[in-house]
Design a protein around this motif. Structure first.
Motif, PDB file in Angstrom:
ATOM      1  N   GLY A   1       0.875  -1.197  -0.212  1.00 39.49           N
ATOM      2  CA  GLY A   1      -0.023  -0.106  -0.195  1.00 39.49           C
ATOM      3  C   GLY A   1       0.859   1.179   0.050  1.00 39.49           C
ATOM      4  N   GLU A   2       0.708   1.825  -0.984  1.00 47.38           N
ATOM      5  CA  GLU A   2       1.687   3.307  -1.196  1.00 47.38           C
ATOM      6  C   GLU A   2       0.745   4.299  -1.688  1.00 47.38           C
ATOM      7  OE1 GLU A   2       4.850   3.624  -0.188  1.00 47.38           O
ATOM      8  OE2 GLU A   2       5.134   1.669   0.360  1.00 47.38           O
ATOM      9  N   PRO A   3       1.101   5.719  -1.223  1.00 47.39           N
ATOM     10  CA  PRO A   3       0.424   6.845  -1.691  1.00 47.39           C
ATOM     11  C   PRO A   3       1.049   7.278  -3.102  1.00 47.39           C
ATOM     12  CG  PRO A   3       1.780   7.578   0.069  1.00 47.39           C
ATOM     13  CD  PRO A   3       1.764   5.959  -0.095  1.00 47.39           C
ATOM     14  N   ASP A   4       0.429   8.073  -4.033  1.00 45.52           N
ATOM     15  CA  ASP A   4       1.143   8.570  -5.110  1.00 45.52           C
ATOM     16  C   ASP A   4       1.080  10.263  -4.774  1.00 45.52           C
ATOM     17  OD1 ASP A   4       1.834  10.024  -7.600  1.00 45.52           O
ATOM     18  OD2 ASP A   4       1.414   8.131  -8.505  1.00 45.52           O
ATOM     19  N   TRP A   5       2.187  10.684  -4.315  1.00 47.56           N
ATOM     20  CA  TRP A   5       2.115  12.101  -3.751  1.00 47.56           C
ATOM     21  C   TRP A   5       1.976  13.172  -4.913  1.00 47.56           C
ATOM     22  CZ3 TRP A   5       1.302  13.453   1.202  1.00 47.56           C
ATOM     23  CH2 TRP A   5       1.994  12.451   2.000  1.00 47.56           C
ATOM     24  N   ASP A   6       1.841  12.782  -5.878  1.00 43.06           N
ATOM     25  CA  ASP A   6       2.012  13.787  -7.352  1.00 43.06           C
ATOM     26  C   ASP A   6       0.162  14.024  -7.403  1.00 43.06           C
ATOM     27  OD1 ASP A   6       3.167  15.522  -9.088  1.00 43.06           O
ATOM     28  OD2 ASP A   6       2.993  13.849 -10.730  1.00 43.06           O
ATOM     29  N   THR A   7      -0.417  12.991  -6.842  1.00 45.87           N
ATOM     30  CA  THR A   7      -1.847  13.181  -7.150  1.00 45.87           C
ATOM     31  C   THR A   7      -2.754  13.965  -6.004  1.00 45.87           C
ATOM     32  OG1 THR A   7      -2.490  11.236  -5.661  1.00 45.87           O
ATOM     33  CG2 THR A   7      -2.152  11.027  -8.063  1.00 45.87           C
ATOM     34  N   LEU A   8      -1.641  14.655  -4.976  1.00 48.43           N
ATOM     35  CA  LEU A   8      -2.388  15.482  -3.953  1.00 48.43           C
ATOM     36  C   LEU A   8      -3.038  16.646  -4.543  1.00 48.43           C
ATOM     37  CD1 LEU A   8      -2.452  16.127  -0.887  1.00 48.43           C
ATOM     38  CD2 LEU A   8      -0.290  17.060  -0.976  1.00 48.43           C
ATOM     39  N   ILE A   9      -4.133  16.903  -4.117  1.00 39.83           N
ATOM     40  CA  ILE A   9      -4.698  18.130  -4.343  1.00 39.83           C
ATOM     41  C   ILE A   9      -5.098  18.764  -3.118  1.00 39.83           C
ATOM     42  CG2 ILE A   9      -5.362  17.479  -6.872  1.00 39.83           C
ATOM     43  CD1 ILE A   9      -8.065  17.820  -4.365  1.00 39.83           C
ATOM     44  N   VAL A  10      -5.136  19.983  -3.033  1.00 41.67           N
ATOM     45  CA  VAL A  10      -5.703  20.864  -1.730  1.00 41.67           C
ATOM     46  C   VAL A  10      -6.479  22.123  -2.669  1.00 41.67           C
ATOM     47  CG1 VAL A  10      -5.055  21.926   0.346  1.00 41.67           C
ATOM     48  CG2 VAL A  10      -3.819  20.268  -0.607  1.00 41.67           C
ATOM     49  N   ASP A  11      -7.615  22.097  -2.122  1.00 39.71           N
ATOM     50  CA  ASP A  11      -8.327  23.167  -2.784  1.00 39.71           C
ATOM     51  C   ASP A  11      -7.852  24.512  -2.228  1.00 39.71           C
ATOM     52  OD1 ASP A  11     -10.408  24.466  -4.515  1.00 39.71           O
ATOM     53  OD2 ASP A  11     -11.446  24.769  -2.358  1.00 39.71           O
ATOM     54  N   HIS A  12      -7.859  25.625  -2.983  1.00 40.50           N
ATOM     55  CA  HIS A  12      -7.314  26.871  -2.843  1.00 40.50           C
ATOM     56  C   HIS A  12      -7.796  27.852  -4.015  1.00 40.50           C
ATOM     57  CE1 HIS A  12      -5.215  30.425  -1.860  1.00 40.50           C
ATOM     58  NE2 HIS A  12      -5.023  30.083  -0.506  1.00 40.50           N
ATOM     59  N   PRO A  13      -8.521  28.883  -3.526  1.00 45.29           N
ATOM     60  CA  PRO A  13      -8.842  29.811  -4.831  1.00 45.29           C
ATOM     61  C   PRO A  13      -7.567  30.045  -5.675  1.00 45.29           C
ATOM     62  CG  PRO A  13      -9.706  30.690  -2.676  1.00 45.29           C
ATOM     63  CD  PRO A  13      -8.738  29.682  -2.295  1.00 45.29           C
ATOM     64  N   ASP A  14      -6.314  30.202  -5.346  1.00 41.09           N
ATOM     65  CA  ASP A  14      -5.072  30.380  -6.127  1.00 41.09           C
ATOM     66  C   ASP A  14      -4.586  29.005  -6.294  1.00 41.09           C
ATOM     67  OD1 ASP A  14      -3.003  30.722  -7.233  1.00 41.09           O
ATOM     68  OD2 ASP A  14      -2.618  32.686  -6.180  1.00 41.09           O
ATOM     69  N   SER A  15      -4.881  28.325  -7.562  1.00 39.53           N
ATOM     70  CA  SER A  15      -4.440  26.941  -7.945  1.00 39.53           C
ATOM     71  C   SER A  15      -2.932  26.972  -7.709  1.00 39.53           C
ATOM     72  CB  SER A  15      -5.055  26.296  -9.022  1.00 39.53           C
ATOM     73  OG  SER A  15      -4.697  27.396 -10.214  1.00 39.53           O
ATOM     74  N   GLY A  16      -2.357  27.973  -8.388  1.00 38.03           N
ATOM     75  CA  GLY A  16      -0.637  28.305  -8.111  1.00 38.03           C
ATOM     76  C   GLY A  16      -0.345  27.955  -6.708  1.00 38.03           C
ATOM     77  N   PHE A  17      -0.822  28.239  -5.630  1.00 35.55           N
ATOM     78  CA  PHE A  17      -0.429  27.826  -4.399  1.00 35.55           C
ATOM     79  C   PHE A  17      -0.571  26.209  -4.240  1.00 35.55           C
ATOM     80  CE2 PHE A  17      -1.684  32.183  -2.454  1.00 35.55           C
ATOM     81  CZ  PHE A  17      -0.252  32.554  -2.861  1.00 35.55           C
ATOM     82  N   SER A  18      -1.635  25.725  -4.561  1.00 32.32           N
ATOM     83  CA  SER A  18      -1.718  24.133  -4.557  1.00 32.32           C
ATOM     84  C   SER A  18      -0.592  23.432  -5.464  1.00 32.32           C
ATOM     85  CB  SER A  18      -3.307  23.925  -4.993  1.00 32.32           C
ATOM     86  OG  SER A  18      -4.398  24.419  -4.050  1.00 32.32           O
ATOM     87  N   ARG A  19      -0.463  23.902  -6.695  1.00 32.37           N
ATOM     88  CA  ARG A  19       0.339  23.314  -7.360  1.00 32.37           C
ATOM     89  C   ARG A  19       1.920  23.278  -6.889  1.00 32.37           C
ATOM     90  NH1 ARG A  19      -2.483  25.531 -11.650  1.00 32.37           N
ATOM     91  NH2 ARG A  19      -1.231  27.160 -11.955  1.00 32.37           N
ATOM     92  N   ALA A  20       2.057  24.541  -6.224  1.00 29.00           N
ATOM     93  CA  ALA A  20       3.690  24.623  -5.432  1.00 29.00           C
ATOM     94  C   ALA A  20       3.651  23.553  -4.355  1.00 29.00           C
ATOM     95  CB  ALA A  20       3.744  26.319  -5.027  1.00 29.00           C
ATOM     96  N   TYR A  21       2.566  23.573  -3.736  1.00 26.47           N
ATOM     97  CA  TYR A  21       2.896  22.704  -2.372  1.00 26.47           C
ATOM     98  C   TYR A  21       2.841  21.329  -2.855  1.00 26.47           C
ATOM     99  CZ  TYR A  21       1.407  20.802   2.135  1.00 26.47           C
ATOM    100  OH  TYR A  21       1.587  19.935   3.171  1.00 26.47           O
TER     101      TYR A  21
END
Length: 258
Positions: A144-164
């Motif tokens: 069992g393993e995560p794929d961290w590249d699929t992590l999404i965190v909702d924010h009005p500025d999607s650039g912040f989410s992509r940076a995180y």
């Protein structure tokens, strides 16, 4: 940049693992992994990267007194904790060892499992070859393993989410995309791979997500690494702590047979 909603000090590793195991998300995927192992009375099963022994009791119950459970971990402190927690389980032994060079003879076990371990190790491909060595013909490995590249965190500025997410995949997790790679790496190690199960982990509560993701601690490190400005990080964390929250990530359960 500090928010009273989020932790600023990383918990002890055993505390963190216990915390994760107590979540509904972890209980659900661990139960599915146990089902996929297909344990029977008399089986010998390996828990590789067993940590503080979270899953050893459930494995022991499944193989009964006729079977054997062997936990292996590289960290002596967690080995000591696991030994203490399973001291009343005569079928369980815990050993310190390296998953790349297991302290076990060939064809030792009927079943093996790894749970969120391969994302952190130096060479997952080598570890898979080593696990195949210690499994008997017809044995089964469940990972069992995560794929961290699929992590999404909702924010009005999607650039912040992509940076995180980019910071986490680039700098925090050694093998951040291991979830999607498991089936291929297992096949290359000589396993057949009959089953790949994607599980979507969804967080609707910011504080619950922070206990797993370390939102503020990770953001602070991302600022130091140049992925966020101080102002951007403050805006990011302020929204996460005060607005409606949603984060999600894909976790893969992969079954491999020797």
């Amino acid at each position: 940049m500090t928010s009273s909603a989020f932790e600023t000090i990383a918990p002890d590793s055993v505390v963190y693992l216990d915390r994760l195991a107590a979540t509904d998300l972890a209980r659900a995927y661990k139960s599915r992994m146990l089902d996929e192992l297909g344990l029977r009375p008399g089986h010998t099963v390996l828990d590789l990267g067993c940590g503080p022994g979270t899953d050893l009791g459930a494995l022991a119950e499944a193989v009964t007194a006729a079977g054997e459970v062997i936990g292996v971990d590289h960290d002596q402190a967690t080995v000591d904790t696991a030994e203490h927690r399973t001291r009343d389980l005569s079928t369980v032994t815990v050993r310190r060892g390296d998953i790349h060079d297991l302290p076990l003879p060939d064809s030792t076990a009927d079943r093996a499992r790894t749970d969120r371990v391969l994302q952190h190790i130096a060479d997952p491909a080598r570890a898979l070859h080593e696990i195949r060595r210690v499994l008997r013909p017809g044995g089964r490995l469940v990972m069992g393993e995560p794929d961290w590249d699929t992590l999404i965190v909702d924010h009005p500025d999607s650039g912040f989410s992509r940076a995180y997410t980019q910071y986490v995949t680039d700098e925090v997790i050694r093998n951040a995309r291991i979830g999607r790679q498991l089936a291929r790496l297992s096949a290359e190690a000589g396993f057949t791979v009959p089953t790949v199960l994607p599980v979507t982990s969804v967080f609707r509560d910011a504080r619950a997500a922070d206990e797993i993701l370390g939102l503020e601690r990770t953001t602070r490190r991302a600022v130091a690494a140049g992925y966020f400005t101080e102002e951007g990080a403050r805006s990011w964390l302020d929204h996460l702590s005060s607005g409606p929250f949603l984060a999600a990530m894909t976790f893969y359960i992969v079954v491999a047979e020797s």
